[in-house]
Structures are given as structure tokens and as C-alpha cells.
Design a protein around this motif. Structure first.
Motif, PDB file in Angstrom:
ATOM      1  N   ASP A 103     -27.504  33.126 -17.767  1.00  0.00           N
ATOM      2  CA  ASP A 103     -28.742  32.878 -17.038  1.00  0.00           C
ATOM      3  C   ASP A 103     -28.501  33.047 -15.542  1.00  0.00           C
ATOM      4  OD1 ASP A 103     -31.125  32.007 -15.999  1.00  0.00           O
ATOM      5  OD2 ASP A 103     -30.979  29.967 -16.780  1.00  0.00           O
ATOM      6  N   PRO A 104     -29.207  33.983 -14.890  1.00  0.00           N
ATOM      7  CA  PRO A 104     -29.013  34.148 -13.445  1.00  0.00           C
ATOM      8  C   PRO A 104     -29.394  32.916 -12.646  1.00  0.00           C
ATOM      9  CG  PRO A 104     -30.906  35.410 -14.220  1.00  0.00           C
ATOM     10  CD  PRO A 104     -30.187  34.923 -15.436  1.00  0.00           C
ATOM     11  N   CYS A 105     -30.124  31.980 -13.245  1.00  0.00           N
ATOM     12  CA  CYS A 105     -30.504  30.757 -12.545  1.00  0.00           C
ATOM     13  C   CYS A 105     -29.526  29.614 -12.791  1.00  0.00           C
ATOM     14  CB  CYS A 105     -31.921  30.340 -12.951  1.00  0.00           C
ATOM     15  SG  CYS A 105     -33.183  31.520 -12.434  1.00  0.00           S
ATOM     16  N   ASP A 106     -28.451  29.897 -13.509  1.00  0.00           N
ATOM     17  CA  ASP A 106     -27.367  28.930 -13.685  1.00  0.00           C
ATOM     18  C   ASP A 106     -26.287  29.257 -12.658  1.00  0.00           C
ATOM     19  OD1 ASP A 106     -24.726  27.941 -14.666  1.00  0.00           O
ATOM     20  OD2 ASP A 106     -25.944  27.165 -16.322  1.00  0.00           O
ATOM     21  N   ILE A 107     -25.922  28.297 -11.860  1.00  0.00           N
ATOM     22  CA  ILE A 107     -25.039  28.558 -10.716  1.00  0.00           C
ATOM     23  C   ILE A 107     -23.652  29.034 -11.129  1.00  0.00           C
ATOM     24  CG2 ILE A 107     -24.053  26.240 -10.460  1.00  0.00           C
ATOM     25  CD1 ILE A 107     -24.667  26.585  -7.392  1.00  0.00           C
ATOM     26  N   ASP A 108     -23.247  28.809 -12.393  1.00  0.00           N
ATOM     27  CA  ASP A 108     -21.926  29.226 -12.855  1.00  0.00           C
ATOM     28  C   ASP A 108     -21.934  30.545 -13.625  1.00  0.00           C
ATOM     29  OD1 ASP A 108     -20.573  26.911 -11.866  1.00  0.00           O
ATOM     30  OD2 ASP A 108     -21.365  25.770 -13.567  1.00  0.00           O
ATOM     31  N   ASP A 129     -39.650  27.065 -14.266  1.00  0.00           N
ATOM     32  CA  ASP A 129     -38.234  27.025 -14.631  1.00  0.00           C
ATOM     33  C   ASP A 129     -37.913  28.037 -15.733  1.00  0.00           C
ATOM     34  OD1 ASP A 129     -37.531  25.157 -12.803  1.00  0.00           O
ATOM     35  OD2 ASP A 129     -37.314  23.491 -14.207  1.00  0.00           O
ATOM     36  N   ASN A 130     -38.923  28.500 -16.455  1.00  0.00           N
ATOM     37  CA  ASN A 130     -38.714  29.425 -17.561  1.00  0.00           C
ATOM     38  C   ASN A 130     -38.965  30.874 -17.165  1.00  0.00           C
ATOM     39  OD1 ASN A 130     -38.007  29.802 -20.331  1.00  0.00           O
ATOM     40  ND2 ASN A 130     -40.168  30.140 -20.828  1.00  0.00           N
ATOM     41  N   PHE A 131     -39.307  31.117 -15.902  1.00  0.00           N
ATOM     42  CA  PHE A 131     -39.614  32.476 -15.467  1.00  0.00           C
ATOM     43  C   PHE A 131     -38.377  33.173 -14.907  1.00  0.00           C
ATOM     44  CE2 PHE A 131     -44.188  31.022 -14.284  1.00  0.00           C
ATOM     45  CZ  PHE A 131     -44.531  31.007 -15.624  1.00  0.00           C
ATOM     46  N   ARG A 132     -38.212  34.440 -15.264  1.00  0.00           N
ATOM     47  CA  ARG A 132     -37.189  35.303 -14.688  1.00  0.00           C
ATOM     48  C   ARG A 132     -37.860  36.634 -14.334  1.00  0.00           C
ATOM     49  NH1 ARG A 132     -35.802  30.903 -15.565  1.00  0.00           N
ATOM     50  NH2 ARG A 132     -33.903  30.120 -16.570  1.00  0.00           N
ATOM     51  N   ASP A 181     -31.725  31.211  -6.836  1.00  0.00           N
ATOM     52  CA  ASP A 181     -32.208  29.853  -6.624  1.00  0.00           C
ATOM     53  C   ASP A 181     -33.730  29.853  -6.779  1.00  0.00           C
ATOM     54  OD1 ASP A 181     -32.823  27.297  -5.889  1.00  0.00           O
ATOM     55  OD2 ASP A 181     -32.027  27.435  -3.843  1.00  0.00           O
ATOM     56  N   LYS A 182     -34.209  29.513  -7.963  1.00  0.00           N
ATOM     57  CA  LYS A 182     -35.651  29.564  -8.227  1.00  0.00           C
ATOM     58  C   LYS A 182     -36.408  28.469  -7.493  1.00  0.00           C
ATOM     59  CE  LYS A 182     -35.102  27.216 -12.722  1.00  0.00           C
ATOM     60  NZ  LYS A 182     -33.629  27.215 -12.761  1.00  0.00           N
ATOM     61  N   ASN A 183     -35.704  27.501  -6.927  1.00  0.00           N
ATOM     62  CA  ASN A 183     -36.382  26.460  -6.159  1.00  0.00           C
ATOM     63  C   ASN A 183     -36.977  27.006  -4.859  1.00  0.00           C
ATOM     64  OD1 ASN A 183     -35.813  24.258  -7.940  1.00  0.00           O
ATOM     65  ND2 ASN A 183     -33.696  24.278  -7.205  1.00  0.00           N
ATOM     66  N   LEU A 219     -37.046  36.809  -4.497  1.00  0.00           N
ATOM     67  CA  LEU A 219     -35.874  35.939  -4.548  1.00  0.00           C
ATOM     68  C   LEU A 219     -34.570  36.715  -4.709  1.00  0.00           C
ATOM     69  CD1 LEU A 219     -37.117  32.930  -6.713  1.00  0.00           C
ATOM     70  CD2 LEU A 219     -37.062  33.157  -4.223  1.00  0.00           C
ATOM     71  N   LEU A 220     -34.640  37.955  -5.240  1.00  0.00           N
ATOM     72  CA  LEU A 220     -33.432  38.773  -5.350  1.00  0.00           C
ATOM     73  C   LEU A 220     -33.706  40.170  -4.804  1.00  0.00           C
ATOM     74  CD1 LEU A 220     -30.504  38.248  -6.277  1.00  0.00           C
ATOM     75  CD2 LEU A 220     -31.053  39.420  -8.405  1.00  0.00           C
ATOM     76  N   HIS A 221     -34.529  40.223  -3.765  1.00  0.00           N
ATOM     77  CA  HIS A 221     -34.733  41.462  -3.014  1.00  0.00           C
ATOM     78  C   HIS A 221     -35.197  42.614  -3.909  1.00  0.00           C
ATOM     79  CE1 HIS A 221     -32.708  39.415   0.323  1.00  0.00           C
ATOM     80  NE2 HIS A 221     -31.860  38.970  -0.591  1.00  0.00           N
ATOM     81  N   ASP A 222     -36.185  42.336  -4.750  1.00  0.00           N
ATOM     82  CA  ASP A 222     -36.800  43.359  -5.617  1.00  0.00           C
ATOM     83  C   ASP A 222     -35.820  43.963  -6.603  1.00  0.00           C
ATOM     84  OD1 ASP A 222     -39.440  43.178  -4.515  1.00  0.00           O
ATOM     85  OD2 ASP A 222     -38.722  44.270  -2.769  1.00  0.00           O
TER      86      ASP A 222
END
Length: 270
Positions: free
Chosen positions: A147-152, A95-98, A5-7, A49-52
Motif C-alpha cells: 500500500d503506497p499509503c503505508d509508511i513502510d 482512507d480507501n482512495f488511491r 501522505d493522504k492526510n 499528492l504524488l505529482h500526477d
């Protein structure tokens, strides 16, 4: 892979103003890389956001040359049908950062095992004719990459229990294709990663077998209940977002659901 959840990203004071200034410079011909400190300032926040862990492969990246990846490349796009100088207008959009490890983000070859991958300037689409080349909305594009930021998306990829190799979870042709493309582009079949993933899978499956045995014993021997709870706690920990390869472990645990062992579903819903 797990949903991120990048928010929830917290930004340093003044970051938005710096990003706007950098974007304005790029819009008039500046080089996004001249302002790399802007996205690098968010690296630690993205990692949190994903524990390193890398957002693509879920490997811990504390010893990796990790990076802020631009999901839509800010420079050349090698998958584009025509010359594409990158989604420069998105270079400073959060929104474009991973957050990615070296092996998922940089082009590498595993000569010994015959694999190659690493996202670098890759961004394939399911429909190349929808590619956006000039500044503007990109909603018409359908990325081939998961995309890990897509909930599905995170549930569309997992691993084989026997060797830790990544695999699609869906038989739907489009979803299967996206998983297969993602495995190649993110280099998720990098052999050292598969070995680490397999070790986690072996432990998980052993715990599942023990949990099932103990669960059945509790009916006749209530003293086994505490042992069962300890095993269930280990399994619950293995599928939490801070655990390595938790998405793959979540998939393997889901495959063990049955009417005789409702506790498995209970763990998944916790």
C-alpha cells in the motif's frame, strides 16, 4: 512506489456532507456507482499528492485514463473465499482512495510478453480467514498488496538495474510474498513500463559512476568540484517524489552507498 501522505488531501467545500449522504444511501441498499461523482471530485486532489503519477507504479499518468481506485474494492472481491459484494461501507471513505493509472487499476493482458495484471476487483489477504464481509472495522485484515499509503511498504519493492523489471527488496518470506503478489496484481511487470523504468535506471547508474569518479578527482583537482555538484544535483532530482519511478531510483542509489562515497548517503538523507 513511494509513500503518499493522504492526510494532505484537500477536499472541496461540502464534500464531506455529500459523502455522508452517499454512504447513507448505500447503507440502505443503494449502489455506490450511482454516487461516483463523489469520489471523482477528489481525483485531481489525489493526483496532486504524488505529482500526477500513479501511486502504484509511479508512471506519469497525464495521458492515461486515470482513476480513483478503491483499495478495498467497493464491488465484488474476486479473492474472497466466499461471495463478497465489496466493501461498500468504505466506498466514500478517503482512507480507501488511491490514485491509479489504467494499467495498474484495470485488468489487462500483455500477450506479447506473457504478463497479465490490473487490480480491478482484486484484494488478496495474507490470512483469508480474517476477511471482513459486513460493515465494520477492517483492522483485522492484513492486505497482501503493498500500500503506497503505508509508511513502510514502499521500500519493499524496487527494480533490477539490468532490465527495469520489478523485484522484492526483502528476503523476509512475508514481505517478499507481498511484493510478488503486488507485482502481479498491479501489473508492475508490464513490459512498456519496465522499458521506461530501465531508461531511468540506466541514466541514474551512469550519473552515479560519473559522480564517484568526480568525487575522487576533487582531492587532486579542486576544479572538478562544480562538475561533481552538477551530477549530484541530477541524482538528487531523480529520487525526488516528482520524478518518474523515484522509489526504484531511490533503491538503486541506496545500493551504491559505501564508506568511500559518503555523498551518496548525504543525497539520500537530504
Amino acid at each position: 512506489m513511494r509513500y503518499v501522505d493522504k492526510n494532505r488531501l484537500a477536499m472541496p467545500t461540502g464534500w464531506l456532507a455529500r459523502a455522508r449522504a452517499a454512504a447513507a444511501d448505500v447503507a440502505t441498499g443503494g449502489d455506490p456507482n450511482d454516487h461516483s461523482q463523489v469520489w471523482r471530485a477528489l481525483k485531481d486532489g489525489l493526483a496532486d499528492l504524488l505529482h500526477d503519477k500513479c501511486w502504484y507504479c509511479e508512471s506519469p499518468v497525464d495521458r492515461s485514463d486515470n482513476a480513483v481506485d478503491h483499495f478495498r474494492p467497493k464491488g465484488r472481491v474476486s479473492d474472497a473465499r466466499h461471495l463478497h459484494n465489496g466493501y461498500r461501507w468504505l466506498a466514500f471513505e478517503t482512507d480507501n482512495f488511491r490514485y491509479a493509472c489504467t494499467f495498474c487499476n484495470s485488468r489487462r493482458k500483455d500477450v506479447a510478453n506473457g504478463t497479465a495484471g490490473g487490480k480491478q476487483d482484486r484484494f488478496p489477504l495474507l490470512d483469508e480467514s480474517a476477511r471482513v464481509y459486513t460493515p465494520g472495522p477492517v483492522n483485522a485484515e492484513t492486505p497482501a498488496l503493498l500500500d503506497p499509503c503505508d509508511i513502510d511498504d514502499w521500500k519493499l519493492i524496487a527494480c533490477h538495474q539490468e532490465n527495469g523489471q520489478p523485484c522484492p527488496t526483502s528476503v523476509d518470506p512475508t514481505e517478499k510474498k507481498r511484493a510478488e503478489v503486488s507485482i502481479e496484481v498491479y501489473h508492475l511487470d508490464y513490459e512498456p513500463t519496465c522499458k521506461r523504468r530501465h531508461r531511468e535506471a540506466v541514466q541514474l547508474l551512469a550519473d552515479i559512476d560519473e559522480g564517484k569518479w568526480l568525487f575522487e578527482q576533487v582531492n587532486t583537482d579542486p576544479s572538478k568540484r562544480q562538475e561533481f555538484k552538477k551530477v549530484a544535483a541530477r541524482l538528487h532530482k531523480a529520487i525526488q517524489k516528482d520524478a518518474p519511478f523515484s522509489g526504484d531510483m531511490h533503491f538503486l542509489l541506496r545500493s551504491q552507498r559505501s564508506a568511500n562515497h559518503p555523498w551518496v548517503q548525504d543525497l539520500l538523507e537530504m
